[in-house]
Each structure stands twice: as C-alpha cells, then as structure tokens.
Design a protein around this motif. Structure first.
Motif, PDB file in Angstrom:
ATOM      1  N   ASP A   8       0.807  -1.224   0.000  1.00  5.42           N
ATOM      2  CA  ASP A   8       0.000   0.000   0.000  1.00  5.42           C
ATOM      3  C   ASP A   8       0.838   1.270   0.000  1.00  5.42           C
ATOM      4  O   ASP A   8       0.295   2.375  -0.049  1.00  5.42           O
ATOM      5  CB  ASP A   8      -0.926   0.025   1.227  1.00  5.42           C
ATOM      6  CG  ASP A   8      -2.041  -1.003   1.122  1.00  5.42           C
ATOM      7  OD1 ASP A   8      -2.285  -1.511   0.011  1.00  5.42           O
ATOM      8  OD2 ASP A   8      -2.671  -1.294   2.159  1.00  5.42           O
ATOM      9  N   GLY A   9       2.155   1.119   0.084  1.00  6.46           N
ATOM     10  CA  GLY A   9       3.014   2.293   0.078  1.00  6.46           C
ATOM     11  C   GLY A   9       3.150   2.974   1.416  1.00  6.46           C
ATOM     12  O   GLY A   9       3.721   4.066   1.513  1.00  6.46           O
ATOM     13  N   VAL A  10       2.626   2.354   2.494  1.00 10.79           N
ATOM     14  CA  VAL A  10       2.803   2.908   3.841  1.00 10.79           C
ATOM     15  C   VAL A  10       4.269   2.808   4.240  1.00 10.79           C
ATOM     16  O   VAL A  10       4.841   3.727   4.845  1.00 10.79           O
ATOM     17  CB  VAL A  10       1.905   2.173   4.850  1.00 10.79           C
ATOM     18  CG1 VAL A  10       2.155   2.670   6.269  1.00 10.79           C
ATOM     19  CG2 VAL A  10       0.433   2.335   4.485  1.00 10.79           C
ATOM     20  N   LEU A  11       4.878   1.677   3.917  1.00  7.25           N
ATOM     21  CA  LEU A  11       6.321   1.511   4.066  1.00  7.25           C
ATOM     22  C   LEU A  11       6.927   1.678   2.679  1.00  7.25           C
ATOM     23  O   LEU A  11       6.555   0.969   1.746  1.00  7.25           O
ATOM     24  CB  LEU A  11       6.645   0.114   4.621  1.00  7.25           C
ATOM     25  CG  LEU A  11       6.125  -0.171   6.035  1.00  7.25           C
ATOM     26  CD1 LEU A  11       6.373  -1.632   6.399  1.00  7.25           C
ATOM     27  CD2 LEU A  11       6.781   0.746   7.056  1.00  7.25           C
ATOM     28  N   THR A  12       7.835   2.619   2.534  1.00  8.78           N
ATOM     29  CA  THR A  12       8.335   2.990   1.217  1.00  8.78           C
ATOM     30  C   THR A  12       9.711   2.399   0.940  1.00  8.78           C
ATOM     31  O   THR A  12      10.420   1.953   1.848  1.00  8.78           O
ATOM     32  CB  THR A  12       8.394   4.522   1.091  1.00  8.78           C
ATOM     33  OG1 THR A  12       9.205   5.049   2.153  1.00  8.78           O
ATOM     34  CG2 THR A  12       7.001   5.120   1.201  1.00  8.78           C
ATOM     35  N   ASP A  13      10.104   2.447  -0.338  1.00  8.17           N
ATOM     36  CA  ASP A  13      11.391   1.902  -0.765  1.00  8.17           C
ATOM     37  C   ASP A  13      12.532   2.498   0.059  1.00  8.17           C
ATOM     38  O   ASP A  13      12.621   3.719   0.216  1.00  8.17           O
ATOM     39  CB  ASP A  13      11.635   2.211  -2.241  1.00  8.17           C
ATOM     40  CG  ASP A  13      10.659   1.505  -3.163  1.00  8.17           C
ATOM     41  OD1 ASP A  13       9.865   0.693  -2.664  1.00  8.17           O
ATOM     42  OD2 ASP A  13      10.697   1.771  -4.388  1.00  8.17           O
ATOM     43  N   GLY A  14      13.390   1.636   0.581  1.00  6.79           N
ATOM     44  CA  GLY A  14      14.548   2.075   1.346  1.00  6.79           C
ATOM     45  C   GLY A  14      14.275   2.336   2.811  1.00  6.79           C
ATOM     46  O   GLY A  14      15.204   2.635   3.568  1.00  6.79           O
ATOM     47  N   ALA A  33      -6.499   2.286  -2.615  1.00  5.74           N
ATOM     48  CA  ALA A  33      -5.999   1.418  -1.553  1.00  5.74           C
ATOM     49  C   ALA A  33      -6.462  -0.015  -1.745  1.00  5.74           C
ATOM     50  O   ALA A  33      -5.761  -0.965  -1.382  1.00  5.74           O
ATOM     51  CB  ALA A  33      -6.452   1.936  -0.193  1.00  5.74           C
ATOM     52  N   GLN A  34      -7.652  -0.188  -2.338  1.00  6.65           N
ATOM     53  CA  GLN A  34      -8.201  -1.527  -2.516  1.00  6.65           C
ATOM     54  C   GLN A  34      -7.896  -2.122  -3.885  1.00  6.65           C
ATOM     55  O   GLN A  34      -8.158  -3.295  -4.122  1.00  6.65           O
ATOM     56  CB  GLN A  34      -9.733  -1.499  -2.354  1.00  6.65           C
ATOM     57  CG  GLN A  34     -10.214  -1.021  -1.008  1.00  6.65           C
ATOM     58  CD  GLN A  34     -11.717  -1.140  -0.883  1.00  6.65           C
ATOM     59  OE1 GLN A  34     -12.224  -2.079  -0.289  1.00  6.65           O
ATOM     60  NE2 GLN A  34     -12.437  -0.192  -1.473  1.00  6.65           N
ATOM     61  N   SER A  35      -7.372  -1.307  -4.794  1.00  8.51           N
ATOM     62  CA  SER A  35      -7.257  -1.734  -6.186  1.00  8.51           C
ATOM     63  C   SER A  35      -6.356  -2.948  -6.366  1.00  8.51           C
ATOM     64  O   SER A  35      -6.663  -3.833  -7.172  1.00  8.51           O
ATOM     65  CB  SER A  35      -6.752  -0.574  -7.055  1.00  8.51           C
ATOM     66  OG  SER A  35      -5.448  -0.170  -6.666  1.00  8.51           O
ATOM     67  N   GLY A  36      -5.242  -2.994  -5.621  1.00 13.82           N
ATOM     68  CA  GLY A  36      -4.332  -4.127  -5.782  1.00 13.82           C
ATOM     69  C   GLY A  36      -4.975  -5.438  -5.413  1.00 13.82           C
ATOM     70  O   GLY A  36      -4.903  -6.418  -6.164  1.00 13.82           O
ATOM     71  N   ARG A  37      -5.639  -5.460  -4.252  1.00 17.20           N
ATOM     72  CA  ARG A  37      -6.296  -6.694  -3.809  1.00 17.20           C
ATOM     73  C   ARG A  37      -7.434  -7.083  -4.748  1.00 17.20           C
ATOM     74  O   ARG A  37      -7.543  -8.260  -5.147  1.00 17.20           O
ATOM     75  CB  ARG A  37      -6.836  -6.502  -2.390  1.00 17.20           C
ATOM     76  CG  ARG A  37      -7.674  -7.675  -1.880  1.00 17.20           C
ATOM     77  CD  ARG A  37      -8.176  -7.427  -0.467  1.00 17.20           C
ATOM     78  NE  ARG A  37      -9.008  -6.252  -0.359  1.00 17.20           N
ATOM     79  CZ  ARG A  37     -10.319  -6.233  -0.670  1.00 17.20           C
ATOM     80  NH1 ARG A  37     -10.909  -7.322  -1.133  1.00 17.20           N
ATOM     81  NH2 ARG A  37     -11.017  -5.119  -0.520  1.00 17.20           N
ATOM     82  N   LEU A  49       5.115  -6.504  -7.586  1.00 19.20           N
ATOM     83  CA  LEU A  49       4.882  -5.396  -8.505  1.00 19.20           C
ATOM     84  C   LEU A  49       3.717  -4.489  -8.140  1.00 19.20           C
ATOM     85  O   LEU A  49       3.646  -3.362  -8.626  1.00 19.20           O
ATOM     86  CB  LEU A  49       4.624  -5.949  -9.920  1.00 19.20           C
ATOM     87  CG  LEU A  49       5.835  -6.439 -10.704  1.00 19.20           C
ATOM     88  CD1 LEU A  49       5.383  -7.157 -11.966  1.00 19.20           C
ATOM     89  CD2 LEU A  49       6.741  -5.283 -11.067  1.00 19.20           C
ATOM     90  N   ASP A  50       2.820  -4.958  -7.310  1.00 21.99           N
ATOM     91  CA  ASP A  50       1.548  -4.262  -7.130  1.00 21.99           C
ATOM     92  C   ASP A  50       1.706  -2.797  -6.766  1.00 21.99           C
ATOM     93  O   ASP A  50       1.005  -1.928  -7.292  1.00 21.99           O
ATOM     94  CB  ASP A  50       0.692  -4.971  -6.077  1.00 21.99           C
ATOM     95  CG  ASP A  50      -0.618  -4.255  -5.832  1.00 21.99           C
ATOM     96  OD1 ASP A  50      -1.402  -4.132  -6.790  1.00 21.99           O
ATOM     97  OD2 ASP A  50      -0.851  -3.806  -4.706  1.00 21.99           O
ATOM     98  N   ARG A  51       2.624  -2.465  -5.875  1.00 18.46           N
ATOM     99  CA  ARG A  51       2.745  -1.069  -5.418  1.00 18.46           C
ATOM    100  C   ARG A  51       3.195  -0.156  -6.548  1.00 18.46           C
ATOM    101  O   ARG A  51       3.048   1.068  -6.454  1.00 18.46           O
ATOM    102  CB  ARG A  51       3.705  -0.986  -4.230  1.00 18.46           C
ATOM    103  CG  ARG A  51       5.104  -1.484  -4.531  1.00 18.46           C
ATOM    104  CD  ARG A  51       5.937  -1.631  -3.255  1.00 18.46           C
ATOM    105  NE  ARG A  51       6.843  -2.743  -3.354  1.00 18.46           N
ATOM    106  CZ  ARG A  51       8.104  -2.723  -2.954  1.00 18.46           C
ATOM    107  NH1 ARG A  51       8.591  -1.650  -2.382  1.00 18.46           N
ATOM    108  NH2 ARG A  51       8.864  -3.790  -3.070  1.00 18.46           N
ATOM    109  N   TYR A  52       3.761  -0.725  -7.617  1.00 19.51           N
ATOM    110  CA  TYR A  52       4.205   0.077  -8.748  1.00 19.51           C
ATOM    111  C   TYR A  52       3.163   0.121  -9.868  1.00 19.51           C
ATOM    112  O   TYR A  52       2.864   1.189 -10.391  1.00 19.51           O
ATOM    113  CB  TYR A  52       5.515  -0.487  -9.307  1.00 19.51           C
ATOM    114  CG  TYR A  52       6.633  -0.545  -8.306  1.00 19.51           C
ATOM    115  CD1 TYR A  52       7.369   0.595  -7.976  1.00 19.51           C
ATOM    116  CD2 TYR A  52       6.963  -1.737  -7.668  1.00 19.51           C
ATOM    117  CE1 TYR A  52       8.397   0.541  -7.046  1.00 19.51           C
ATOM    118  CE2 TYR A  52       7.983  -1.797  -6.734  1.00 19.51           C
ATOM    119  CZ  TYR A  52       8.694  -0.653  -6.429  1.00 19.51           C
ATOM    120  OH  TYR A  52       9.706  -0.709  -5.498  1.00 19.51           O
TER     121      TYR A  52
END
Length: 230
Positions: free
Chosen positions: A32-38, A136-140, A169-172
């Motif tokens: 969901d992008g709450v925790l981000t890259d790095g 927020a729900q689109s990936g699931r 890949l979902d978050r991207y």
C-alpha cells in the motif's frame, strides 16, 4: 518509523501464527506504500508496535526477504527493497507470459462455478475501486479478479509464481489508475477479459491479458517518472 506514530496494532500473541500475522501486516503496508522503498524496519520498534518479542518479527522479516520485499543490508539491518524501471519492465514481461499462459489453460477446465467467481470478482473490482478508498483496494481487488481466472487452470505452482509477481509489482503497477479516465479504461479492459472467459476463448483471453498487463506497466512507469521529476 517513529515510536510516537506506530502504524501497526498489536497481534494476538496466543495464536499459533504470530509471525505470519506480522508478515501479512508488513506485506500489506509495503504493497500500500505505507512503508516505502529504502525505509528501515527496526526489529525492536516493530516488536513494540505489534506487542511481541523480536523473535516473531525476525521470522516475519525473513519471510518477506524470501519474497523479495525486504533485504538485510550490512550496518543497516532490514530495509524495504525497491524496483528499478528495468526490474519493473522485466517482471512485467514475465507476468505477461505466465498470466497469458494461465488464462489460456483456464479455459480448457473452466466450470460454471469458476465463471461465477470471476463474474463476482469483476463486479467487486468495478464497485470497489470507484470510491475514495479505491486506490488502496485496487491491488487486492485486481488480484482477486485475475486470480479467479488463473485458479481455474488448476495449476497451483503456476498460480503461486504469478501471485508472487503480483506481490512484488503491485505497489508500482497500480499507479496507472491515478491517470484521468484510466479507471474507466481498466474496467473496460476487464470486461473484455470477462467476455473472453464467458465465450471460453482461450486465444483471445491470453492476448487480452498480455496487453492489459504490459499497458498497465508502461502507463504506471510514466506516472512514476512524473512523480520523481516533480
């Protein structure tokens, strides 16, 4: 992650799957992008947030490492891993090949129950991605639609490989839904995929699935580039 702003709620320490629950929560936060890259994932802080010792946290992080969502770096510990443009394109090419194959295979064994599940998942995506919390729900919801098709192929190893790629890949690749009009276009693409399922047309389904994946990846990369440039 700051101690003053915990983003996770304590888990039930009496359950027999504490580390799995923690892994699920962290996986969802990454997706969901709450925790981000790095972003660093400090075990002591996570343990405090989840209300557990560091042992199940460490086990959960090891699971996410195996899934390619985090990495353990020297002198830094666990961090959320990111994908480069080249990674996203390569994974998307692999997805397109595997998913078009699974979709074609599914048509040779599709039952009325399978089709009903696909229909329900299509309706859930259309309605569930249209509101304020749609992204927020689109990936699931996207996975539930496509996954319902691939499940009908009765190839569990292939299904597992595809699901793993979705998780990476979902978050991207959901970024394309931010574009004006893209929600309607995605609904239309999903409807054509659904129509091919109704007609048991494996060739059309494979072709539509492949193009849908590659278009979403290309558009999402454009969105990501524009974000990074601004």
């Amino acid at each position: 992650m700051r101690d003053a702003e915990p983003i996770f709620t304590p888990v039930d320490t009496k359950s027999g799957s504490v580390s799995l629950e923690i892994a699920d929560a962290l996986r969802q936060a990454i997706t969901d992008g709450v925790l981000t890259d790095g972003q660093p994932l400090r075990q002591s802080e996570l343990a405090k947030n989840f209300g557990v010792s560091t042992i199940p946290v460490r086990e959960a992080l090891k699971q996410l490492e195996a899934e390619g969502l985090i990495a353990f770096l020297p002198h830094r510990g666990a961090v959320v891993t990111g994908l480069s443009e080249a990674d996203i394109l390569e994974y998307s090419d692999i997805r397109a090949s595997l998913e078009s194959m699974a979709a074609g295979l599914a048509m040779s064994s599709l039952t009325r129950v399978d089709l009903a599940l696909i229909e329900d998942a299509y309706e859930a995506f259309v309605s569930g991605t249209g509101g304020r919390h749609g992204m927020a729900q689109s990936g699931r919801l996207n996975w539930e639609f496509h996954g319902a098709i691939y499940a009908a192929a009765r190839r569990p190893r292939l299904y597992g490989m595809i699901h793993d790629l979705h998780s990476r890949l979902d978050r991207y690749i959901r970024a394309h839904l931010e574009l004006p009009g893209r929600k309607s276009a995605t609904d239309a693409e999903h409807f054509e995929i659904l129509r091919a399922c109704r007609e048991r047309d494996g060739d059309a389904l494979g072709r539509l699935t492949r193009q849908h994946i590659l278009d979403a990846a290309s558009l999402s990369l454009d969105v990501i580039r524009n974000r990074n440039a601004s």
